[in-house]
Design an enzyme around this catalytic site. Structure first.
Site, PDB file in Angstrom:
ATOM      1  N   SER A  48       2.343  -6.572   8.628  1.00 13.37           N
ATOM      2  CA  SER A  48       3.492  -7.331   8.107  1.00 13.37           C
ATOM      3  C   SER A  48       4.520  -7.601   9.188  1.00 13.37           C
ATOM      4  O   SER A  48       5.041  -6.660   9.793  1.00 13.37           O
ATOM      5  CB  SER A  48       4.199  -6.540   7.001  1.00 13.37           C
ATOM      6  OG  SER A  48       3.294  -6.110   6.047  1.00 13.37           O
ATOM      7  N   HIS A  79       3.450 -12.960   5.699  1.00  8.84           N
ATOM      8  CA  HIS A  79       2.066 -13.028   6.181  1.00  8.84           C
ATOM      9  C   HIS A  79       1.647 -14.488   6.242  1.00  8.84           C
ATOM     10  O   HIS A  79       1.664 -15.184   5.243  1.00  8.84           O
ATOM     11  CB  HIS A  79       1.124 -12.274   5.238  1.00  8.84           C
ATOM     12  CG  HIS A  79       1.249 -10.797   5.347  1.00  8.84           C
ATOM     13  ND1 HIS A  79       0.252  -9.993   5.795  1.00  8.84           N
ATOM     14  CD2 HIS A  79       2.298  -9.990   5.089  1.00  8.84           C
ATOM     15  CE1 HIS A  79       0.674  -8.735   5.803  1.00  8.84           C
ATOM     16  NE2 HIS A  79       1.914  -8.718   5.373  1.00  8.84           N
ATOM     17  N   HIS A 101      -4.228  -7.152   1.264  1.00  8.40           N
ATOM     18  CA  HIS A 101      -3.871  -5.822   0.773  1.00  8.40           C
ATOM     19  C   HIS A 101      -4.477  -5.575  -0.599  1.00  8.40           C
ATOM     20  O   HIS A 101      -4.548  -6.487  -1.430  1.00  8.40           O
ATOM     21  CB  HIS A 101      -2.348  -5.695   0.656  1.00  8.40           C
ATOM     22  CG  HIS A 101      -1.630  -5.843   1.951  1.00  8.40           C
ATOM     23  ND1 HIS A 101      -1.198  -7.058   2.419  1.00  8.40           N
ATOM     24  CD2 HIS A 101      -1.291  -4.927   2.893  1.00  8.40           C
ATOM     25  CE1 HIS A 101      -0.598  -6.885   3.591  1.00  8.40           C
ATOM     26  NE2 HIS A 101      -0.645  -5.617   3.909  1.00  8.40           N
ATOM     27  N   TYR A 103      -3.009  -4.003  -2.862  1.00 10.44           N
ATOM     28  CA  TYR A 103      -1.963  -4.183  -3.889  1.00 10.44           C
ATOM     29  C   TYR A 103      -1.802  -5.638  -4.317  1.00 10.44           C
ATOM     30  O   TYR A 103      -1.194  -5.935  -5.326  1.00 10.44           O
ATOM     31  CB  TYR A 103      -0.618  -3.593  -3.435  1.00 10.44           C
ATOM     32  CG  TYR A 103       0.026  -4.247  -2.233  1.00 10.44           C
ATOM     33  CD1 TYR A 103       0.611  -5.511  -2.312  1.00 10.44           C
ATOM     34  CD2 TYR A 103       0.057  -3.593  -1.009  1.00 10.44           C
ATOM     35  CE1 TYR A 103       1.201  -6.105  -1.210  1.00 10.44           C
ATOM     36  CE2 TYR A 103       0.654  -4.178   0.100  1.00 10.44           C
ATOM     37  CZ  TYR A 103       1.214  -5.434  -0.009  1.00 10.44           C
ATOM     38  OH  TYR A 103       1.784  -6.020   1.098  1.00 10.44           O
ATOM     39  N   GLU A 104      -2.337  -6.567  -3.518  1.00 10.59           N
ATOM     40  CA  GLU A 104      -2.277  -7.975  -3.913  1.00 10.59           C
ATOM     41  C   GLU A 104      -3.294  -8.275  -5.016  1.00 10.59           C
ATOM     42  O   GLU A 104      -3.283  -9.366  -5.582  1.00 10.59           O
ATOM     43  CB  GLU A 104      -2.580  -8.872  -2.708  1.00 10.59           C
ATOM     44  CG  GLU A 104      -1.501  -8.862  -1.647  1.00 10.59           C
ATOM     45  CD  GLU A 104      -1.883  -9.704  -0.439  1.00 10.59           C
ATOM     46  OE1 GLU A 104      -1.601 -10.918  -0.453  1.00 10.59           O
ATOM     47  OE2 GLU A 104      -2.481  -9.159   0.499  1.00 10.59           O
ATOM     48  N   ALA A 131       3.061  -1.530   9.344  1.00 13.20           N
ATOM     49  CA  ALA A 131       4.383  -0.947   9.124  1.00 13.20           C
ATOM     50  C   ALA A 131       4.163   0.269   8.239  1.00 13.20           C
ATOM     51  O   ALA A 131       3.325   0.235   7.337  1.00 13.20           O
ATOM     52  CB  ALA A 131       5.267  -1.953   8.413  1.00 13.20           C
ATOM     53  N   MET A 234       0.368   0.998   3.176  1.00 15.51           N
ATOM     54  CA  MET A 234      -0.446   0.412   2.101  1.00 15.51           C
ATOM     55  C   MET A 234      -1.593  -0.438   2.643  1.00 15.51           C
ATOM     56  O   MET A 234      -2.006  -1.398   2.003  1.00 15.51           O
ATOM     57  CB  MET A 234       0.446  -0.450   1.201  1.00 15.51           C
ATOM     58  CG  MET A 234       1.657   0.277   0.638  1.00 15.51           C
ATOM     59  SD  MET A 234       2.736  -0.861  -0.239  1.00 15.51           S
ATOM     60  CE  MET A 234       4.172   0.190  -0.520  1.00 15.51           C
ATOM     61  N   SER A 235      -2.072  -0.089   3.832  1.00 16.67           N
ATOM     62  CA  SER A 235      -3.109  -0.950   4.428  1.00 16.67           C
ATOM     63  C   SER A 235      -3.993  -0.167   5.388  1.00 16.67           C
ATOM     64  O   SER A 235      -4.018   1.053   5.379  1.00 16.67           O
ATOM     65  CB  SER A 235      -2.437  -2.102   5.180  1.00 16.67           C
ATOM     66  OG  SER A 235      -1.755  -1.613   6.332  1.00 16.67           O
ATOM     67  N   ASN A 258      10.859   2.859   8.311  1.00 19.48           N
ATOM     68  CA  ASN A 258      11.832   3.549   7.447  1.00 19.48           C
ATOM     69  C   ASN A 258      11.434   5.005   7.336  1.00 19.48           C
ATOM     70  O   ASN A 258      10.281   5.353   7.598  1.00 19.48           O
ATOM     71  CB  ASN A 258      11.855   2.898   6.059  1.00 19.48           C
ATOM     72  CG  ASN A 258      10.491   2.903   5.402  1.00 19.48           C
ATOM     73  OD1 ASN A 258       9.571   2.197   5.840  1.00 19.48           O
ATOM     74  ND2 ASN A 258      10.322   3.715   4.387  1.00 19.48           N
ATOM     75  N   HIS A 272      11.837  -3.291   1.000  1.00 20.41           N
ATOM     76  CA  HIS A 272      11.069  -4.190   1.864  1.00 20.41           C
ATOM     77  C   HIS A 272      11.947  -4.816   2.947  1.00 20.41           C
ATOM     78  O   HIS A 272      11.480  -5.089   4.046  1.00 20.41           O
ATOM     79  CB  HIS A 272      10.400  -5.260   0.999  1.00 20.41           C
ATOM     80  CG  HIS A 272       9.355  -6.062   1.729  1.00 20.41           C
ATOM     81  ND1 HIS A 272       8.312  -5.474   2.421  1.00 20.41           N
ATOM     82  CD2 HIS A 272       9.195  -7.400   1.878  1.00 20.41           C
ATOM     83  CE1 HIS A 272       7.565  -6.425   2.964  1.00 20.41           C
ATOM     84  NE2 HIS A 272       8.077  -7.599   2.651  1.00 20.41           N
TER      85      HIS A 272
HETATM   86  N1  HPA Z   1       5.782   3.560   2.102  1.00 23.16           N
HETATM   87  C1  HPA Z   1       4.652   2.849   2.000  1.00 23.16           C
HETATM   88  N2  HPA Z   1       4.381   1.802   2.755  1.00 23.16           N
HETATM   89  C2  HPA Z   1       5.301   1.438   3.662  1.00 23.16           C
HETATM   90  C3  HPA Z   1       6.496   2.129   3.817  1.00 23.16           C
HETATM   91  C4  HPA Z   1       6.765   3.258   2.988  1.00 23.16           C
HETATM   92  O1  HPA Z   1       7.802   3.933   3.057  1.00 23.16           O
HETATM   93  N3  HPA Z   1       7.185   1.525   4.810  1.00 23.16           N
HETATM   94  C5  HPA Z   1       6.408   0.503   5.247  1.00 23.16           C
HETATM   95  N4  HPA Z   1       5.274   0.445   4.557  1.00 23.16           N
END
Ligand code: HPA
Length: 297
Positions: A48, A79, A101, A103-104, A131, A234-235, A258, A272
């Site tokens: 991302s 994306h 992903h 989740y998509e 990320a 998540m990937s 983060n 996000h």
């Molecule tokens: N959790 C899950 N996926 C993420 C995060 C997170 O804190 N930050 C970036 N992708």
């Protein structure tokens, strides 16, 4: 009788999870080989907001996903959704600008579709970037983590992309995953980061994949820390499993965008926007590490 769901194939009265045939991957690969003269050995999956790397390629051949036969399309914000062939400092490579992903709503076979296409294109090394949220208390926002290992949480729950009939032309039924991330490439990346003067924020650790798209609860973050994960995202993991199955070398980087929340008194909330903001801040450095690594390979 009602028709079986579309993702189920019925053969000999046995239900199989749907997967793609060798010929389908081959059709995509052959189309790409017929439409570009570039013959890369390295593929890069840009996470991302990290797709800027593809813009740095010279002598580009760009293929939007929706123009490539049988290729899935991307829906998530940030994306782009194109395959970019070109040269990075004179070295041929192909970049996925935008990944798929779970989740998509894609199944793991679709998420990993491009990786098997890469294999059929002759790719030997897969570089993955993503990320991720920092679980390790020593990590700071903006750190870059060399992925040493992963935890395939969707795999724990039956979502391993190798479930289903095994295609021997890609690899063995029970592939080893204890050597998933190439040690030599990681060592080279450490050296590259040192040369670039960014070793002060280079970390190393275990990436844990969750399905998402909801961020983790405090209890989940604490559980992941206990499991030995340093970063959560998540990937990436399904692609790595498929790449290792067909014998590619894998190198991975997580950008810690983060810090996850592990304290019930905290007012922090994962979002996000913060992920995208950190990505913007570090995207150039990340691109430099990857491009210098590719040059030094
Ligand atoms: N959790 C899950 N996926 C993420 C995060 C997170 O804190 N930050 C970036 N992708």
């Amino acid at each position: 009788m009602p028709a079986p769901p579309k993702n189920i194939n019925k053969k000999n009265n046995v239900l199989f999870l749907s997967s793609y045939s060798y010929e389908e991957y081959k059709e995509t690969a052959d189309w790409l080989l017929a439409n570009t003269d570039i013959r890369p050995k390295v593929a890069i999956i840009c996470g991302s907001g990290l797709g800027g790397l593809a813009d740095l390629l010279d002598n580009k051949n760009v293929f939007p996903y929706n123009k490539i036969p049988r290729f899935p399309h991307s829906t998530v914000q940030g994306h782009k959704g194109q395959l970019v062939f070109g040269e990075l400092n004179g070295k041929q490579c192909v970049c996925m600008q935008g990944r798929f992903h779970f989740y998509e709503g894609y199944n793991v076979a679709t998420v990993t579709y491009p990786v098997r296409v890469f294999f059929l294109l002759g790719i030997e090394t897969l570089i993955v970037t993503n990320a991720a949220g920092g679980l390790n208390s020593k990590f700071k926002v903006g750190d870059i983590m060399l992925i040493r290992d992963h935890i395939n949480m969707p795999g724990f729950a039956g979502q391993n992309p190798l479930c289903g009939r095994n295609e021997e032309r890609f690899g063995v039924r029970f592939p080893c995953m204890s050597d998933a991330y190439d040690r030599e490439l990681a060592q080279l990346a450490r050296k590259t980061a040192q040369e670039l003067g960014c070793d002060s924020f280079l970390q190393e650790g275990v990436y844990c994949m969750l399905a998402g798209p909801s961020y983790e609860t405090i209890a989940e973050c604490r559980a992941l820390q206990l499991l030995g994960a340093d970063a959560v995202g998540m990937s990436t993991v399904p692609e790595v499993v498929i790449a290792r199955h067909c014998g590619m070398r894998v190198f991975g980087l997580s950008l810690i965008t983060n810090k996850v929340v592990t304290d019930y008194d905290s007012r922090e909330r994962a979002n996000h926007e913060e992920v995208l903001e950190t990505t913007r801040m570090r995207t150039e450095v990340l691109q430099k590490i990857v491009s210098n690594l590719v040059t030094n390979m």
